[in-house]
Design an enzyme around this catalytic site. Structure first.
Site, PDB file in Angstrom:
ATOM      1  N   GLU A 127      -5.746  -8.789   0.376  1.00 37.25           N
ATOM      2  CA  GLU A 127      -6.354  -8.033   2.127  1.00 37.25           C
ATOM      3  C   GLU A 127      -7.913  -7.889   1.443  1.00 37.25           C
ATOM      4  O   GLU A 127      -8.228  -6.719   0.255  1.00 37.25           O
ATOM      5  CB  GLU A 127      -5.802  -6.757   2.424  1.00 37.25           C
ATOM      6  CG  GLU A 127      -4.604  -7.156   3.023  1.00 37.25           C
ATOM      7  CD  GLU A 127      -4.102  -5.944   3.728  1.00 37.25           C
ATOM      8  OE1 GLU A 127      -5.498  -5.059   4.233  1.00 37.25           O
ATOM      9  OE2 GLU A 127      -2.728  -4.936   3.590  1.00 37.25           O
ATOM     10  N   GLU A 136       0.978  -1.458   0.229  1.00 35.33           N
ATOM     11  CA  GLU A 136       0.071  -0.330   0.196  1.00 35.33           C
ATOM     12  C   GLU A 136       0.752   1.053   0.205  1.00 35.33           C
ATOM     13  O   GLU A 136       0.340   2.355   0.763  1.00 35.33           O
ATOM     14  CB  GLU A 136      -1.240   0.241   1.185  1.00 35.33           C
ATOM     15  CG  GLU A 136      -2.012  -1.009   0.985  1.00 35.33           C
ATOM     16  CD  GLU A 136      -3.489  -0.941   2.528  1.00 35.33           C
ATOM     17  OE1 GLU A 136      -3.103   0.267   2.899  1.00 35.33           O
ATOM     18  OE2 GLU A 136      -3.766  -1.907   1.706  1.00 35.33           O
TER      19      GLU A 136
END
Ligand SMILES: *[C@@H]1O[C@H](CO)[C@@H](O)[C@H](O)[C@H]1NC(C)=O
Ligand SMILES: *[C@@H]1O[C@H](CO)[C@@H](O)[C@H](O)[C@H]1NC(C)=O
Ligand SMILES: *[C@@H]1O[C@H](CO)[C@@H](O)[C@H](O)[C@H]1NC(C)=O
Ligand SMILES: *[C@@H]1O[C@H](CO)[C@@H](O)[C@H](O)[C@H]1NC(C)=O
Ligand SMILES: *[C@@H]1O[C@H](CO)[C@@H](O)[C@H](O)[C@H]1NC(C)=O
Ligand SMILES: *[C@H]1O[C@@H](CO)[C@H](O)[C@@H](O)[C@@H]1NC(C)=O
Length: 319
Positions: A240, A129
Site C-alpha cells: 500500500e 497492519e
C-alpha cells in the site's frame, strides 16, 4: 539439462514484468457486500485505466465473502474472468475462530476453483497492519486492535499446514504491515518466517515529519530503504502507498489532486515494473480522505493524467 533449466529460470526472473495492482476490500463504500459483478467492474477498469497498462493484480484483505461466515470472497471468480492476479489476504486480528473461517474459505476456494484460481495467486498474506495496530502508534486506528508477532507466526504455520499438498503449496506466504512495524526490533522474529514482506507506507499520514508532497518521494524511499535494511534478504513488496486526492491537511501534507499526481509521478512511476506494487487505490467512493484515482467504478479516466514519463521518479537504490 540442469544448466539450461537453471539458465531458463534466470532469464524468466529478469524478463518477467513486476506486478502492478490495487487494493480491494470486501465491501462497497455503502457497506454492501462486494459482489462478483462489483469486483469485475473494478478489475476491468484497472486493466483499461487510461495512460497505464498492466494494472492487473488485486490485493485482498480477507478470504471471506462479505455477508457470509466462510464462503470464499467473490473477488476470486471476478479475477478468473478478468485474468487478474491475486495477493490473497487472511484477516488475522479477529481471533482464532475468525481465522479458522479464513482458512476454511481459502481451502474452499482451492476446491471450488482449482487451478483457474491457484494460477492467479502471487502470494498469501497472513494479516494486514496487525503489528501497527498493536503498537503505540496504531491504537486509535479504526480497523480495531492488532495482534503481536507470535500470533501472526502461529497463523502462518496454520496456513502453511492448510495449503500443504494443495495447489497453493508453493505459493509465498508472508505478512503485510507498516514500515514502522518492521523497523521496530520487537517484531524482528516475524521476518524469518516470511517468504515476502509486504510494506505499507504513507508519507501523508506521517505528520510528525516534514511531510509536504515535495518531500513525499524522499520520505517514501527512506521508509522503503529502512524496510529493506531489516528484511533479511526477503523480497519487499509495496502493498500500500498513495496520496489522497481530497481530505484534510495533515501537518504539511495537503490532500488534493495535484499532490496525488505529484506522488504518483514521483513514487509510483519510480516503482512500477521494478518491484511488485499494489497502489492505494483505484476507487474508494466517498472516503475521507479519498485516495481513489477514479470517480466511479466504471470510469477508466482517472482524476489526473497517469502517464509515467520516461524521466519521472528516482532510481530505486537497492531493490
Ligand atoms: C483448512 O482449514 C479449514 C478450517 O479449519 C478446514 O476446514 C480445511 O479442511 C483445511 N484444509 C486443509 C487442506 O487442511
Ligand atoms: C514497538 O513494539 C512494541 C512491542 O510490540 C510496542 O509496544 C511499541 O508500541 C512498538 N512501537 C512502535 C512505534 O511501533
Ligand atoms: C522537507 O524536509 C526537510 C527536512 O526535514 C525540511 O527542512 C523541509 O522544510 C521540508 N520541505 C517542505 C516543503 O516541507
Ligand atoms: C536508499 O539506500 C541506498 C543504500 O543505502 C542509498 O544509496 C540511497 O540513497 C537511499 N535512497 C533514498 C531515497 O534514501
Ligand atoms: C471520468 O472521470 C473524469 C475525471 O474525473 C471526468 O472528467 C469524466 O467526466 C468522468 N467520466 C464519466 C463518464 O463520468
Ligand atoms: C455494486 O455496488 C453497489 C453498491 O455500490 C452498486 O449499487 C451496484 O450498482 C454495483 N453493481 C455493479 C454491477 O456495478
Amino acid at each position: 539439462m540442469g544448466i539450461s533449466f537453471g539458465l531458463w529460470i534466470v532469464l524468466i526472473s529478469v524478463t518477467t514484468a513486476q506486478i502492478k495492482g490495487f487494493n480491494y476490500g470486501s465491501l462497497n463504500f455503502d457497506n454492501t457486500p462486494r459482489t462478483k459483478a462489483n469486483f469485475t467492474a473494478l478489475f476491468y477498469t484497472a486493466h483499461d485505466l487510461t495512460g497505464t497498462s498492466g494494472f492487473s493484480s488485486a490485493r485482498l484483505y480477507t478470504m471471506i465473502d462479505a455477508g457470509s461466515v466462510k464462503a470464499p470472497i467473490s473477488a476470486i471468480p471476478a479475477a478468473i474472468d478478468t485474468k487478474t492476479s491475486l495477493l490473497l489476504g487472511l484477516w488475522a486480528s479477529g481471533g482464532q475462530d475468525h481465522f479458522d473461517n479464513e482458512l476454511a474459505a481459502l481451502s474452499d476456494a482451492v476446491t471450488t476453483y482449482g487451478s483457474a484460481f491457484s494460477d492467479l495467486v502471487i502470494g498469501i498474506s497472513v494479516g494486514s497492519e496487525d503489528l501497527y495496530r498493536d503498537s503505540s502508534d496504531g491504537i486509535a486506528n479504526n480497523a480495531g486492535l492488532g495482534v503481536e508477532p507470535l500470533t501472526i507466526l502461529k497463523y502462518m504455520s496454520q496456513v502453511r499446514a492448510n495449503i500443504s499438498g494443495t495447489l497453493l503449496e508453493r505459493k509465498p506466504v508472508g505478512h503485510v504491515d507498516t514500515w514502522t512495524a518492521y523497523v521496530n526490533a520487537s517484531n524482528a522474529e516475524l521476518i524469518p518466517a516470511c517468504d515476502f514482506i509486504g510494506v505499507d507506507a504513507y508519507p501523508y499520514f506521517e505528520s510528525s515529519l516534514e511531510n509536504s508532497v515535495d518531500n513525499g518521494t524522499q520520505l517514501f524511499h527512506d521508509a522503503y530503504n529502512r524496510t529493506l535494511a531489516v528484511a533479511q534478504g526477503k523480497p519487499v513488496w509495496i502493498t500500500e502507498t498513495g496520496w489522497p486526492v481530497s481530505g484534510p491537511t495533515r501537518h504539511r501534507a495537503s490532500a488534493d489532486i495535484a499532490s496525488s499526481k505529484a506522488y504518483w509521478d514521483g513514487v509510483g512511476c519510480s516503482l512500477f515494473d521494478k518491484v511488485n506494487v499494489w497502489w492505494y487505490t483505484l476507487f474508494d467512493g466517498p472516503a475521507i480522505p479519498s485516495f481513489g484515482l477514479v470517480d466511479n467504478p466504471y470510469n477508466t479516466t482517472a482524476l489526473f493524467d497517469l502517464t509515467c514519463s520516461a524521466s519521472s521518479g528516482v532510481d530505486l537504490a537497492c531493490s
